[in-house]
Design a protein around this motif. Structure first.
Motif, PDB file in Angstrom:
ATOM      1  N   PHE A 188      -4.991   7.344   1.655  1.00 48.09           N
ATOM      2  CA  PHE A 188      -4.779   6.233   0.743  1.00 48.09           C
ATOM      3  C   PHE A 188      -4.469   6.725  -0.662  1.00 48.09           C
ATOM      4  O   PHE A 188      -5.147   7.594  -1.198  1.00 48.09           O
ATOM      5  CB  PHE A 188      -6.021   5.344   0.727  1.00 48.09           C
ATOM      6  N   GLU A 220      -6.471  -0.952  -6.664  1.00 45.76           N
ATOM      7  CA  GLU A 220      -7.259   0.240  -6.378  1.00 45.76           C
ATOM      8  C   GLU A 220      -6.357   1.454  -6.390  1.00 45.76           C
ATOM      9  O   GLU A 220      -5.208   1.395  -5.957  1.00 45.76           O
ATOM     10  CB  GLU A 220      -7.967   0.119  -5.020  1.00 45.76           C
ATOM     11  N   TYR A 265      -3.040   0.510  -3.901  1.00 47.25           N
ATOM     12  CA  TYR A 265      -2.498  -0.709  -3.341  1.00 47.25           C
ATOM     13  C   TYR A 265      -2.398  -1.810  -4.395  1.00 47.25           C
ATOM     14  O   TYR A 265      -3.078  -1.779  -5.422  1.00 47.25           O
ATOM     15  CB  TYR A 265      -3.281  -1.175  -2.108  1.00 47.25           C
ATOM     16  N   TYR A 320       0.832  -1.192   0.000  1.00 48.84           N
ATOM     17  CA  TYR A 320       0.000   0.000   0.000  1.00 48.84           C
ATOM     18  C   TYR A 320       0.873   1.251   0.000  1.00 48.84           C
ATOM     19  O   TYR A 320       1.935   1.271   0.629  1.00 48.84           O
ATOM     20  CB  TYR A 320      -0.870   0.047   1.263  1.00 48.84           C
TER      21      TYR A 320
END
Lengths: 105, 115
Positions: free
Chosen positions: B45, B56, B48, B33
């Motif tokens: 985020f 994603e 990943y 990630y």
């Protein structure tokens, strides 16, 4: 609404007290949740994970998950000055902004 | 040390330059990630991977950002035409396969400063 929200604090407790940290999440977040501790200038460190409704205890830490209320909490018993850090709640790779905890001797 | 490693630990660059960061996950971990963290915020985020597949990517990630994990081991994150707003800590994490796949272990981070 953010996917994961934390009461931003800061939170200050005396040594030996119970520190209570809270987190809420949106429907878009999975049902598994994690608490990370982050000391200033360091990267996050996993301290607790919880997958099921109810409580999970590990030493002085207790994580609580209430799926109906979309609520996660972390209790730290017998708080120590070394617990002073930012605590991050996370689910589905989404993190809250963190709660800064200070434990005063 | 068998933890997640990142290189470099610090990077100072001028606006408009390209930068590349490397992450080496824990050896048996198949998920990797990337996050970005700014002062006072939680990790944000970015993307990943599971093995070499990028599963994603954040909608917030502009097309100046690209990540690769060509052999399913180490990963690189490249930022093209850096902007001052890219200044942040870039964190890499990895997790193991199976039930505990969401329990992530973080590297020390790469601090980027764009002048």
């Amino acid at each position: 609404q953010k996917e994961v929200e934390q009461n931003s604090g800061p939170l200050s407790v005396p040594e030996g007290a119970i520190a209570s940290l809270n987190c809420t999440y949106s429907d878009r977040v999975s049902q598994s949740f994690f608490w990370y501790r982050q000391y200033s200038g360091k990267s996050p460190e996993l301290i607790m994970s919880i997958y099921s409704n109810g409580d999970k205890e590990d030493g002085r830490f207790t994580a609580q998950l209430n799926k109906a209320s979309q609520y996660v909490s972390l209790l730290i018993r017998d708080s120590q000055p070394s617990d002073s850090a930012t605590y991050l709640c996370a689910g589905s790779m989404r993190f809250g902004a963190g709660t800064r905890l200070t434990v005063k001797p | 040390d068998t933890g997640v490693s990142q290189d470099p630990r610090h990077k100072i660059t001028k606006r408009g330059q390209n930068v590349t960061f490397r992450c080496d996950p824990i050896s048996e971990h198949n998920r990797l990630y990337w996050y970005r963290q700014t002062l006072g915020q939680g990790p944000e985020f970015l993307t990943y991977f599971q093995n070499e597949a990028q599963l994603e990517k954040s909608r917030l990630l502009s097309d100046r950002f690209s990540a690769e994990r060509p052999k399913g081991s180490f990963s690189t994150l490249e930022i093209q035409r850096t902007e001052q707003g890219d200044s942040a800590m870039y964190l890499c994490a990895s997790s193991s396969p199976g039930r505990l796949f969401e329990e992530q272990f973080f590297g020390p981070g790469t601090r980027l400063t764009v002048l």
